[in-house]
Write a protein that holds these residues in place. Structure first.
Motif, PDB file in Angstrom:
ATOM      1  N   THR A 122      47.759  50.882  66.784  1.00 11.54           N
ATOM      2  CA  THR A 122      46.897  50.348  67.684  1.00 11.54           C
ATOM      3  C   THR A 122      46.468  51.283  68.699  1.00 11.54           C
ATOM      4  O   THR A 122      45.330  51.340  69.036  1.00 11.54           O
ATOM      5  N   THR A 148      41.463  46.819  76.347  1.00 13.60           N
ATOM      6  CA  THR A 148      42.199  47.159  75.345  1.00 13.60           C
ATOM      7  C   THR A 148      42.757  48.723  75.498  1.00 13.60           C
ATOM      8  O   THR A 148      44.206  48.913  75.595  1.00 13.60           O
ATOM      9  N   PRO A 153      50.197  44.393  71.874  1.00 16.88           N
ATOM     10  CA  PRO A 153      50.642  45.067  70.559  1.00 16.88           C
ATOM     11  C   PRO A 153      51.843  45.722  70.693  1.00 16.88           C
ATOM     12  O   PRO A 153      52.412  46.287  69.772  1.00 16.88           O
ATOM     13  N   ASN A 162      45.946  49.410  60.996  1.00 12.95           N
ATOM     14  CA  ASN A 162      45.575  48.692  61.948  1.00 12.95           C
ATOM     15  C   ASN A 162      44.899  47.509  61.514  1.00 12.95           C
ATOM     16  O   ASN A 162      44.555  46.639  62.203  1.00 12.95           O
ATOM     17  N   THR A 173      42.360  52.285  68.915  1.00 17.75           N
ATOM     18  CA  THR A 173      41.837  51.946  70.026  1.00 17.75           C
ATOM     19  C   THR A 173      41.200  53.323  70.639  1.00 17.75           C
ATOM     20  O   THR A 173      39.915  53.283  71.063  1.00 17.75           O
ATOM     21  N   THR A 231      46.875  50.403  75.874  1.00 22.75           N
ATOM     22  CA  THR A 231      47.457  51.167  75.174  1.00 22.75           C
ATOM     23  C   THR A 231      48.047  52.313  75.933  1.00 22.75           C
ATOM     24  O   THR A 231      48.839  53.099  75.777  1.00 22.75           O
TER      25      THR A 231
END
Length: 343
Positions: A139, A116, A48, A207, A143, A120
């Motif tokens: 994102t 993930t 992302p 998102n 998350t 991030t």
């Protein structure tokens, strides 16, 4: 034959929980890192964050050229390759420099949510939240929000990443989604990133946009608040809206997005209708609403006789705007509660 014993050491990998007991077969040095061929690395799927460009990329390339990669990248095994979780920019810069091998920490037994989260959070360690694009912020927030409300996410992973990123106000237990605490979760995330709970809710909606519409939000072709309304459209209709905007270089403001959402909800959103809304043609064809007179007793209830007419109109307009914004915020909260109950 004397067995070669590996001594476990505290490394950068400790931020992602304990290293697995199984020794990875690739050769490790005494810091716990593994040298991997750069051709065996692949990016995180749907990564992302945009890679560095311009001066920032030049600085990293120059640093790696002079000193090499000091902090190992973090990867996980993906078939016969290694998927990068942290270090996309380092790997990209190493390719530019012409380095064939990079130091890496190999993580195992990660869920998709945990992988993930590493992507991030480690990106936020390297750049300011304020510097991120809207889609990247969405994102990060989504998350973290998912990790804080979803059952089964490893709290040691969250806590160790949080310590390294030095972000304050993180709760100790992040694995439940009890009724009545969802607003607190948004408030906590908002405090961490200096956002209001309402802004957090908007980013959670952003998102849900398609990748193509997220890119249009980043480019300013779709207003941030307009993107919130478009996030309620079906996937097929989001794809259609993106095609109309891109083919005709249109922009979508809040009013157009609200109209698209209403037509979509009523099952009346076609290509021609969507194009007419986005181009502004449909508003030209629509009849103007009839003038409404407010009864004097209602005016006298809230305003003094000395109040200026323009001031009264301005206050009424602001009150109506606040009212309709409140309705939208309630819709967002209700949908998030329903999603949380389904987990």
């Amino acid at each position: 034959m004397v067995e070669n014993k590996k001594k476990r050491t505290e490394t950068f990998a400790s931020i992602f929980g304990d290293e697995p007991d199984d020794i990875v077969e690739e050769s490790k040095d005494n810091t716990g890192t593994t040298m991997l061929n750069i051709d065996d690395l692949i990016p995180f799927e749907n990564h992302p964050f945009k890679l560095y460009e311009g001066a920032r990329l030049d600085d990293m390339v120059e640093s790696i050229k002079n000193f090499g990669i000091i902090v190992p990248i973090v990867v996980r095994k993906k078939d016969d390759k290694y998927q990068i979780l942290s270090g996309h920019n380092r790997a990209n810069s190493a390719k530019i420099v012409g380095i064939s091998e990079v130091p890496a920490i190999i993580k195992e037994n990660l869920t998709e949510e945990e992988a993930t989260l590493i992507v991030t959070e480690t990106n936020l360690m390297q750049r300011s939240f304020a510097d991120l694009l809207h889609s990247e912020r969405a994102t990060v927030i989504a998350t973290r929000h998912n990790a804080m409300k979803k059952q089964g996410v490893r709290t040691d992973l969250l806590n160790e990443i949080e310590k390294l990123s030095k972000a304050p106000n993180t709760q100790d237990t992040l694995t439940s989604c009890p009724m009545g605490t969802k607003l607190d979760t948004k408030q906590e995330i908002g405090a961490e990133y200096n956002l209001s709970s309402r802004s957090v809710a908007r980013y959670l909606r952003i998102n849900k946009l398609s990748d193509q519409l997220k890119a249009l939000v980043d480019e300013g072709k779709v207003a941030m608040r307009a993107g919130v309304d478009l996030s309620y459209l079906s996937n097929d209709n989001q794809e259609m809206i993106e095609a109309i905007i891109s083919e005709n270089t249109f922009k979508v403001d809040i009013k157009k997005a609200a109209s698209l959402r209403i037509y979509d909800k009523n099952g009346q959103l076609t290509w021609d209708t969507a194009k007419a809304i986005i181009s502004g043609e449909i508003n030209k064809k629509e009849k103007k609403p009839k003038g409404i007179k407010i009864q004097p007793k209602i005016i006298s209830k809230y305003f003094s006789p000395e109040e200026d007419k323009k001031d009264i109109e301005s206050i009424i307009e602001k009150a109506l705007e606040l009212y309709f914004n409140k309705i939208k915020d309630v819709e967002v909260i209700i949908e998030e509660e329903e999603e949380c109950e389904q987990i």
